[in-house]
Design a protein around this motif. Structure first.
Motif, short mmCIF file in Angstrom:
data_model
loop_
_atom_site.label_atom_id
_atom_site.label_comp_id
_atom_site.label_asym_id
_atom_site.label_seq_id
_atom_site.Cartn_x
_atom_site.Cartn_y
_atom_site.Cartn_z
N GLN A 404 0.89 -1.26 -0.06
CA GLN A 404 0.10 0.08 -0.12
C GLN A 404 0.98 1.29 -0.07
OE1 GLN A 404 -3.26 0.28 -0.38
NE2 GLN A 404 -3.44 -2.11 -0.13
N TYR A 405 2.00 1.25 0.79
CA TYR A 405 2.89 2.59 0.87
C TYR A 405 3.62 2.81 -0.34
CZ TYR A 405 6.38 5.73 2.34
OH TYR A 405 7.19 6.85 2.47
N ALA A 406 3.59 1.55 -1.12
CA ALA A 406 4.49 1.71 -2.49
C ALA A 406 3.57 2.37 -3.57
CB ALA A 406 4.97 0.49 -2.94
N VAL A 407 2.32 1.97 -3.53
CA VAL A 407 1.34 2.77 -4.34
C VAL A 407 0.42 3.74 -3.91
CG1 VAL A 407 1.21 0.68 -5.94
CG2 VAL A 407 -0.33 0.96 -4.15
N ILE A 408 0.88 4.36 -2.74
CA ILE A 408 -0.04 5.31 -2.05
C ILE A 408 -0.29 6.48 -2.91
CG2 ILE A 408 1.78 6.86 -0.87
CD1 ILE A 408 -0.97 5.31 0.68
N HIS A 409 0.55 6.96 -3.84
CA HIS A 409 0.41 8.04 -4.50
C HIS A 409 -0.90 7.82 -5.65
CE1 HIS A 409 3.04 5.38 -6.83
NE2 HIS A 409 2.85 6.00 -7.81
N ARG A 410 -1.25 6.64 -5.86
CA ARG A 410 -2.47 6.46 -6.79
C ARG A 410 -3.74 6.40 -6.01
NH1 ARG A 410 0.14 0.86 -9.63
NH2 ARG A 410 2.22 1.66 -10.26
N LEU A 411 -3.98 6.51 -4.92
CA LEU A 411 -5.18 6.60 -4.19
C LEU A 411 -5.52 7.84 -3.94
CD1 LEU A 411 -4.02 3.79 -1.29
CD2 LEU A 411 -5.41 3.49 -3.69
N GLU A 412 -6.86 8.03 -3.57
CA GLU A 412 -7.50 9.28 -3.23
C GLU A 412 -6.99 9.50 -1.70
OE1 GLU A 412 -11.31 8.90 -3.67
OE2 GLU A 412 -11.44 8.60 -5.84
#
Length: 576
Positions: A404-412
């Motif tokens: 989740q931390y690796a793709v956190i920039h993709r989330l709202e």
């Protein structure tokens, strides 16, 4: 006496007498059914030929239900028992109820409409009817709301609302919003508005006065029930009205014997004596001759196995569509959404025995948590419970944190805000080891705006529950310093300053005391190394310093002499 006088058992007269006796027997049993004897009545009905008389059974039970609406749940329980062994009867009744509702809705026949919808609602509670039909009925009733249609919808939703909430939470919320919109529009009468308000009270009370199933009517095991999912109110169903009337059967005796076999398979061998008295020994000799003609009848009305009537092919088909995995996720989602608290949800999920798919539980918990409008402590407590139960879940939540931390920039923002609060709960309750912080690196190159907000929410939430002093003590644990090296970097003064500024900006500057001390002492270390390396040249430098001092003293004496001589000359000129 007339039956005994007739020698030809296959004659039309004998069949007529049998038909009348069957009709009277079914009507009598339906009229006797109650809460206490529903199972016994079902056994007695299996003793009658309810395959031949399925039209009579449906007509009798629908008439009885219209006369006594409070006993609708009893009739639904009776049909649920019969449906487990002879699903054609349950399907026929459901078709007739759907067509009766559609006809009464077109004619604006309110009593029949309420009776039909109430029976369908209790069949939904008994899982004889699928969830699609009640959703279609409510949509139809609330499409163009009138006082009558809204009243029918309220009555229907009260009866099966709890089942819809458990099976389909999102459509349930949509129906709730539709009722709310009708109430706010104010186009209905005061009486109808009052009924909607009473419905809202029941919803807030979790349908305490209208439970889906009463304990005495929970008569069928879930795995034995057969649910008719394919029916829809948009289709035109064949209600088979011809089954309500007598019709001569060319193979009457054969079908009677076949039903006796079906009855034995349902009820066991206890009723064989009564069957032998009626059938006689001469009829048994004819079974082997006509076995080929009986296959179609037996295969159609053979009691279904426990796998809900599915047909098993001998050919092995490999499923590459991940159907099982999708169904598992759906089951987990429904268990999460239908639970009242986290303890009930944990019990439901552990009861599923999903060994080998524990990662799906973790992923579904994180996804459900992130999709909520605001963070619910339900998910933090549930995740904590799983982490405490088994070490596997701790490792899986650790891995999910990294993903989740690796793709956190993709989330709202709202989604990773909920995730951060859930993981903060796991950290400050020690459900998850703090070595998980090794994935976080606070510096200018490895962070972005989304990750910085995530870290901010994570640490602020931990500071709120632990307190800044206790949190600082935990972060100073010498055994975990390697895991915290990315959060409090000391490899480069630039990264150190960045971390100090970050924590100061989020009002957690007290956590950076050690970093500030490190930054103060860091520039002095290279100077001390230079001084230690130039100790051998200290004597030379002292000599040069002494010589420079002597030259400076001589220069100062010369300058003083010259100034004195100039002063004497000026005095002589004044005297002259």
């Amino acid at each position: 006496m007339m039956q005994k006088q007739i020698q030809d058992k296959s004659s039309v007269e004998y069949q007529r007498i049998e038909w009348d006796a069957l009709k009277k027997s079914i009507n009598g049993l339906i009229n006797k059914v109650s809460y206490s004897n529903v199972k016994n009545i079902a056994v007695e009905l299996f003793g009658e030929n309810i395959i031949r008389g399925r039209g009579l059974l449906c007509r009798s039970i629908m008439r009885a239900q219209q006369v006594s609406l409070p006993f609708t749940n009893v009739y639904a329980a009776l049909i649920a028992i019969i449906n487990t062994k002879i699903p054609d009867n349950g399907e026929l009744l459901l078709k007739r109820l759907i067509e009766q509702f559609k006809k009464s809705f077109r004619r604006n026949d309110k009593p029949i409409c309420i009776a039909s919808t109430k029976f369908i609602a209790h069949l939904v509670n008994q899982q004889v009817c699928g969830i699609l039909i009640p959703l279609e009925i409510i949509t139809l009733l609330l499409d163009k709301p009138t006082d009558d249609s809204v009243e029918v919808a309220v009555e229907f939703f009260l009866e099966c609302g709890q089942s819809i909430q458990e099976s389909a939470p999102q459509p349930f919320n949509g129906i709730f919003e539709r009722f709310k919109a009708i109430l706010h529009e104010g186009d209905t009468s005061k009486r109808t508005q009052y009924q909607i308000e009473e419905l809202f009270k029941e919803i807030r009370g979790n349908f305490a006065n209208h439970p889906a199933l009463k304990s005495e009517l929970d008569v069928v095991e879930l795995e034995d029930q057969i649910t008719h999912e394919s029916l829809s109110i948009e289709d035109t169903h064949n209600v088979e009205d011809s089954l309500n009337f007598f019709k001569a059967d060319d193979k009457f005796l054969e079908h009677q014997e076949q039903y006796k076999e079906i009855k034995r398979s349902i009820l066991g061998d206890s009723d064989e004596e009564g069957d032998e008295e009626e059938g006689g020994s001469s009829d048994d000799s004819d079974d082997s001759d006509d076995s080929s003609s009986d296959d179609a009848y037996q295969s159609k009305y053979k009691p279904p196995p426990s796998t809900a009537g599915t047909v098993v092919n001998l050919q092995v088909i490999e499923d590459q569509t991940d159907t099982n995995l999708i169904n598992l996720r759906k089951t987990i989602y429904l268990a999460i959404m239908s639970s009242k608290d986290f303890e009930e949800c944990a019990h439901k999920l552990l009861k599923l025995k999903i060994k080998g798919h524990e990662d799906e539980v973790c992923n579904m918990l994180i996804q459900c948590c992130s999709q909520e409008r605001t963070y619910l402590p339900f998910y933090g407590n549930l995740s904590q419970r799983f982490c405490m139960i088994n070490k596997i879940y701790r490792d899986l939540f650790d891995r999910c944190f990294a993903e989740q931390y690796a793709v956190i920039h993709r989330l709202e923002t709202n989604r990773f805000r909920n995730i951060a609060k859930m993981y903060a709960h796991l950290f400050y309750t020690d459900a998850l080891p703090w070595t998980t912080f090794r994935y976080i690196h606070i510096n200018e190159d490895e962070t972005n705006s989304a990750s910085r907000i995530f870290i901010k929410i994570l640490f602020q939430e931990m500071a709120e529950f632990l307190g800044i002093q206790k949190l600082n003590e935990r972060l100073q644990d010498p055994l975990l310093q390697e895991s915290f090296s990315g959060i409090f970097p000391k490899d480069n003064p630039k990264n150190t300053r960045y971390a100090i500024n970050f924590f100061t900006s989020i009002s957690l500057g007290a956590l950076t005391h050690d970093l500030r001390e490190f930054l103060k002492n860091a520039p002095k270390q290279p100077i001390k190394k230079v001084q230690s390396s130039s100790d051998s040249d200290s004597s030379d430098s002292s000599d040069s310093d002494s010589s420079s001092d002597s030259s400076d003293s001589s220069d100062s004496s010369d300058s003083s002499d010259s100034s004195d001589s100039d002063y004497d000359r000026k005095r002589k000129k004044k005297r002259i």
